[in-house]
Design a protein around this motif. Structure first.
Motif, PDB file in Angstrom:
ATOM      1  N   GLU A   1      18.737  36.675 114.517  1.00 37.05           N
ATOM      2  CA  GLU A   1      19.351  38.295 114.726  1.00 37.05           C
ATOM      3  C   GLU A   1      21.159  37.778 115.562  1.00 37.05           C
ATOM      4  O   GLU A   1      21.089  38.045 116.883  1.00 37.05           O
ATOM      5  CB  GLU A   1      18.888  39.161 115.243  1.00 37.05           C
ATOM      6  CG  GLU A   1      17.360  39.277 114.880  1.00 37.05           C
ATOM      7  CD  GLU A   1      16.929  40.278 116.092  1.00 37.05           C
ATOM      8  OE1 GLU A   1      15.902  40.660 115.652  1.00 37.05           O
ATOM      9  OE2 GLU A   1      16.608  39.733 117.425  1.00 37.05           O
TER      10      GLU A   1
ATOM     11  N   TYR B   1      21.605  51.334 117.431  1.00 40.59           N
ATOM     12  CA  TYR B   1      21.536  50.970 116.458  1.00 40.59           C
ATOM     13  C   TYR B   1      21.845  51.589 115.114  1.00 40.59           C
ATOM     14  O   TYR B   1      22.383  52.852 115.335  1.00 40.59           O
ATOM     15  CB  TYR B   1      19.725  51.544 116.036  1.00 40.59           C
ATOM     16  CG  TYR B   1      19.516  51.025 114.050  1.00 40.59           C
ATOM     17  CD1 TYR B   1      19.713  49.911 113.705  1.00 40.59           C
ATOM     18  CD2 TYR B   1      18.661  51.917 114.168  1.00 40.59           C
ATOM     19  CE1 TYR B   1      19.274  49.658 112.550  1.00 40.59           C
ATOM     20  CE2 TYR B   1      18.255  51.866 112.583  1.00 40.59           C
ATOM     21  CZ  TYR B   1      18.162  50.662 111.875  1.00 40.59           C
ATOM     22  OH  TYR B   1      17.658  50.375 110.878  1.00 40.59           O
TER      23      TYR B   1
ATOM     24  N   ASP C   1      22.979  46.501 109.143  1.00 44.07           N
ATOM     25  CA  ASP C   1      21.806  47.749 110.616  1.00 44.07           C
ATOM     26  C   ASP C   1      21.847  47.142 111.515  1.00 44.07           C
ATOM     27  O   ASP C   1      20.300  47.007 112.306  1.00 44.07           O
ATOM     28  CB  ASP C   1      20.674  48.537 109.707  1.00 44.07           C
ATOM     29  CG  ASP C   1      19.713  47.748 109.290  1.00 44.07           C
ATOM     30  OD1 ASP C   1      19.987  46.568 108.773  1.00 44.07           O
ATOM     31  OD2 ASP C   1      18.194  48.135 109.971  1.00 44.07           O
TER      32      ASP C   1
ATOM     33  N   SER D   1      24.907  42.888 116.655  1.00 43.14           N
ATOM     34  CA  SER D   1      23.095  41.319 116.656  1.00 43.14           C
ATOM     35  C   SER D   1      22.448  41.802 115.345  1.00 43.14           C
ATOM     36  O   SER D   1      21.822  43.516 114.961  1.00 43.14           O
ATOM     37  CB  SER D   1      22.270  42.113 117.704  1.00 43.14           C
ATOM     38  OG  SER D   1      20.886  41.442 117.602  1.00 43.14           O
ATOM     39  N   LEU D   2      23.609  41.209 114.896  1.00 41.86           N
ATOM     40  CA  LEU D   2      23.124  41.575 113.082  1.00 41.86           C
ATOM     41  C   LEU D   2      21.547  41.286 112.475  1.00 41.86           C
ATOM     42  O   LEU D   2      20.353  40.813 112.493  1.00 41.86           O
ATOM     43  CB  LEU D   2      23.975  40.606 112.406  1.00 41.86           C
ATOM     44  CG  LEU D   2      25.523  40.108 112.310  1.00 41.86           C
ATOM     45  CD1 LEU D   2      25.742  39.303 111.147  1.00 41.86           C
ATOM     46  CD2 LEU D   2      26.080  41.835 112.182  1.00 41.86           C
TER      47      LEU D   2
ATOM     48  N   GLU E   1      14.639  42.383 124.739  1.00 44.16           N
ATOM     49  CA  GLU E   1      15.212  41.226 124.275  1.00 44.16           C
ATOM     50  C   GLU E   1      15.744  41.085 124.807  1.00 44.16           C
ATOM     51  O   GLU E   1      16.825  41.607 125.930  1.00 44.16           O
ATOM     52  CB  GLU E   1      15.575  42.202 122.484  1.00 44.16           C
ATOM     53  CG  GLU E   1      14.910  42.380 121.975  1.00 44.16           C
ATOM     54  CD  GLU E   1      15.394  43.769 120.566  1.00 44.16           C
ATOM     55  OE1 GLU E   1      15.393  42.415 119.635  1.00 44.16           O
ATOM     56  OE2 GLU E   1      16.660  43.800 120.646  1.00 44.16           O
TER      57      GLU E   1
ATOM     58  N   TYR F   1      18.816  38.102 125.517  1.00 42.82           N
ATOM     59  CA  TYR F   1      20.366  36.870 125.054  1.00 42.82           C
ATOM     60  C   TYR F   1      19.900  35.996 125.813  1.00 42.82           C
ATOM     61  O   TYR F   1      21.324  36.361 126.722  1.00 42.82           O
ATOM     62  CB  TYR F   1      21.227  38.380 124.667  1.00 42.82           C
ATOM     63  CG  TYR F   1      21.128  39.399 123.930  1.00 42.82           C
ATOM     64  CD1 TYR F   1      20.067  40.501 124.672  1.00 42.82           C
ATOM     65  CD2 TYR F   1      21.549  39.492 122.364  1.00 42.82           C
ATOM     66  CE1 TYR F   1      19.731  42.077 123.794  1.00 42.82           C
ATOM     67  CE2 TYR F   1      21.771  40.575 121.493  1.00 42.82           C
ATOM     68  CZ  TYR F   1      20.266  41.952 121.956  1.00 42.82           C
ATOM     69  OH  TYR F   1      20.133  42.530 121.698  1.00 42.82           O
TER      70      TYR F   1
ATOM     71  N   TYR G   1      22.081  58.852 112.144  1.00 42.27           N
ATOM     72  CA  TYR G   1      22.608  58.352 112.293  1.00 42.27           C
ATOM     73  C   TYR G   1      24.403  57.503 111.830  1.00 42.27           C
ATOM     74  O   TYR G   1      25.477  56.547 112.249  1.00 42.27           O
ATOM     75  CB  TYR G   1      22.051  56.476 112.536  1.00 42.27           C
ATOM     76  CG  TYR G   1      20.949  55.882 112.719  1.00 42.27           C
ATOM     77  CD1 TYR G   1      20.754  56.641 114.599  1.00 42.27           C
ATOM     78  CD2 TYR G   1      19.980  56.058 112.470  1.00 42.27           C
ATOM     79  CE1 TYR G   1      19.647  56.261 114.807  1.00 42.27           C
ATOM     80  CE2 TYR G   1      18.730  56.031 113.171  1.00 42.27           C
ATOM     81  CZ  TYR G   1      18.641  55.374 114.489  1.00 42.27           C
ATOM     82  OH  TYR G   1      16.962  55.627 114.975  1.00 42.27           O
TER      83      TYR G   1
HETATM   84  N1  THG Z   1      17.146  43.705 117.804  1.00 40.34           N
HETATM   85  C1  THG Z   1      18.436  42.720 117.825  1.00 40.34           C
HETATM   86  N2  THG Z   1      18.793  42.851 116.732  1.00 40.34           N
HETATM   87  C2  THG Z   1      18.753  43.198 115.774  1.00 40.34           C
HETATM   88  C3  THG Z   1      16.917  43.797 115.529  1.00 40.34           C
HETATM   89  C4  THG Z   1      16.593  43.814 116.528  1.00 40.34           C
HETATM   90  N3  THG Z   1      18.725  42.566 114.412  1.00 40.34           N
HETATM   91  C5  THG Z   1      18.129  42.999 113.151  1.00 40.34           C
HETATM   92  C6  THG Z   1      17.766  44.482 113.166  1.00 40.34           C
HETATM   93  N4  THG Z   1      17.128  43.750 114.318  1.00 40.34           N
HETATM   94  C7  THG Z   1      17.954  45.548 113.428  1.00 40.34           C
HETATM   95  N5  THG Z   1      17.802  46.871 112.784  1.00 40.34           N
HETATM   96  C8  THG Z   1      16.768  47.010 113.131  1.00 40.34           C
HETATM   97  C9  THG Z   1      16.086  48.426 112.770  1.00 40.34           C
HETATM   98  C10 THG Z   1      15.779  48.810 113.382  1.00 40.34           C
HETATM   99  C11 THG Z   1      15.330  49.111 114.737  1.00 40.34           C
HETATM  100  C12 THG Z   1      16.516  47.684 115.907  1.00 40.34           C
HETATM  101  C13 THG Z   1      16.989  47.199 114.662  1.00 40.34           C
HETATM  102  C14 THG Z   1      14.611  50.680 115.692  1.00 40.34           C
HETATM  103  N6  THG Z   1      14.993  51.389 115.944  1.00 40.34           N
HETATM  104  C15 THG Z   1      14.130  52.438 116.678  1.00 40.34           C
HETATM  105  C16 THG Z   1      13.371  53.247 115.110  1.00 40.34           C
HETATM  106  O1  THG Z   1      13.908  53.091 114.440  1.00 40.34           O
HETATM  107  O2  THG Z   1      12.396  54.067 115.551  1.00 40.34           O
HETATM  108  C17 THG Z   1      15.364  53.215 117.778  1.00 40.34           C
HETATM  109  C18 THG Z   1      16.617  53.638 117.032  1.00 40.34           C
HETATM  110  C19 THG Z   1      16.879  53.675 117.419  1.00 40.34           C
HETATM  111  O3  THG Z   1      16.100  55.113 118.497  1.00 40.34           O
HETATM  112  O4  THG Z   1      18.629  54.369 117.962  1.00 40.34           O
HETATM  113  O5  THG Z   1      14.941  50.047 116.778  1.00 40.34           O
HETATM  114  O6  THG Z   1      15.499  44.359 116.988  1.00 40.34           O
HETATM  115  N7  THG Z   1      18.377  43.197 119.048  1.00 40.34           N
END
Ligand code: THG
Length: 368
Positions: free
Chosen positions: A63, A95, A108, A122-123, A204, A206, A265
């Motif tokens: 990521e 997100y 995303d 954070s890709l 997480e 970093y 979003y």
């Molecule tokens: N952490 C970090 N970077 C990332 C990810 C991560 N980059 C790639 C990937 N994961 C990105 N995609 C997501 C998808 C969902 C969520 C986080 C990253 C996530 N979603 C929650 C949900 O859908 O319930 C909450 C979202 C919110 O409430 O804003 O956590 O994991 N550093």
């Protein structure tokens, strides 16, 4: 069926944690942003059960971060997302969908605001660094854009808070969901966020400075021995149960955020400088959308390409994009893109898996 072996080379980058991941017995990798991403340690089912009962440390350095800093940082990031980021706090994570001019999903990521003129994107798995650079250079924006030496290490599972408390203190454990704070590692301040790609809760870290990767790993494992802390990785079964989407699998450039179920979003009333804004206004009412679906019958095999979904009479109506057998729910949990005429919960369809035709039921919600 066993996938062919993944050939190593410098182009498939190692992470600061790879030596420890391999010492811990990693059995399979995928790639993510051109970096090794572990996928199996003991077995998919054992890793899954352990994630839901204990605490795991995940090498999610793949990521990768795009750092954007300078007076035009906010302007640039807002051009790429329909989520309104103007009121983000300096300790917040969002997100966000990243979209192109057609409203197609390019990524995303989790966006971290570090200060008014500094962000990390954070890709997920696509080369957004070049898109950001192209936009900034084409428009002559006042920003610096680069991939910093930053590698996320996730601590996930019901005992994640216990472990983080021991290593970094209870103040850090009190961090709110999708907020970040600072911890000191090897004498350097680093970012830690309450986030992660599981529904089990966690953090997480970093890591800044690859040279400190093994030190950080050892801190966590030394402090968590009695918690049965193990090396783990994003768990396909668990993330489908919880409805976490995977870019490149569940949605691609061909899909809008509305089709991906990420309409919440999209702030089309205020995020008007997003380059995909006009297109998204036109595409507000999708004709297909992601749905949680259950696949009946035997445990499905691994998905290597989307599986066609059809009506009982054989009319094509979509694709399954992610699927796995869930021991806890005693069924195949899956995510599918389904045409509007067939996406109502309770609709019975069928799916062509490599094992044959299996029944598919559209659900109204994920499992957790
Ligand atoms: N952490 C970090 N970077 C990332 C990810 C991560 N980059 C790639 C990937 N994961 C990105 N995609 C997501 C998808 C969902 C969520 C986080 C990253 C996530 N979603 C929650 C949900 O859908 O319930 C909450 C979202 C919110 O409430 O804003 O956590 O994991 N550093």
């Amino acid at each position: 069926m066993q996938l062919p072996y993944l050939t190593a080379s410098s182009r498939v980058r190692m992470s600061p944690f790879t030596a420890r991941v391999e010492a811990a017995g990693v059995q399979a990798y995928t790639t993510y942003n051109h970096m090794l991403l572990p996928t199996i340690f003991r077995s998919p089912l054992e890793d899954y059960a352990h994630l839901k009962s204990a605490v795991q440390v995940w090498d999610v350095a793949g990521e990768r971060q795009v750092e954007i800093r300078g007076p035009d940082a906010l302007k640039l990031v807002q051009m790429t997302t329909p989520r309104d980021i103007s009121r983000m706090k300096d300790d917040q994570c969002f997100y966000i969908p990243n979209v192109d001019e057609n409203g197609g999903m390019m990524n995303d990521p989790v966006l971290l605001k570090l200060d008014a003129e500094r962000y990390w994107v954070s890709l997920a798995d696509s080369d957004m660094l070049y898109y950001y650079k192209g936009l900034a250079n084409g428009l002559g924006l006042n920003v610096e854009i680069f991939e910093p030496d930053v590698s996320p290490l996730a601590v996930q599972g019901p005992k994640a808070g216990t472990l983080i408390g021991r290593v970094f203190g209870e103040d850090v454990v009190a961090t709110r969901f999708f907020r970040h704070t600072q911890v000191e590692i090897a004498g350097k301040p680093m970012v830690i966020a309450r986030s992660g790609w599981s529904l089990q809760g966690g953090f997480e870290i970093y890591l800044e400075g690859s040279e400190h990767g093994e030190h950080l790993w050892d801190l966590l494992f030394d402090a968590g021995a009695d918690l049965d802390v193990r090396a783990g990785c994003p768990c396909t079964i668990e993330r489908i149960e919880g409805g976490l989407l995977s870019y490149g699998n569940d949605m691609t450039l061909e899909h809008t955020p509305f089709e991906a179920g990420l309409g919440k979003y999209c702030n089309l009333d205020t995020a008007t400088s997003c380059l995909g804004h006009a297109a998204l206004v036109q595409k507000r009412e999708p004709t297909r959308q992601i749905r949680p679906v259950e696949i009946s019958g035997d445990a499905v095999p691994a998905l290597r390409a989307p599986w066609p979904v059809s009506t009982p009479s054989g009319e094509p109506v979509g694709f399954v994009s992610s699927a796995a057998w869930s021991p806890d729910f005693n069924t195949n949990v899956a995510i599918a893109m389904v045409d509007r005429a067939h996406w109502t919960a309770g609709t019975e369809l069928q799916v062509q898996t490599p094992a044959g035709l299996q029944g598919l039921l559209v659900r109204d919600r994920y499992w957790v």
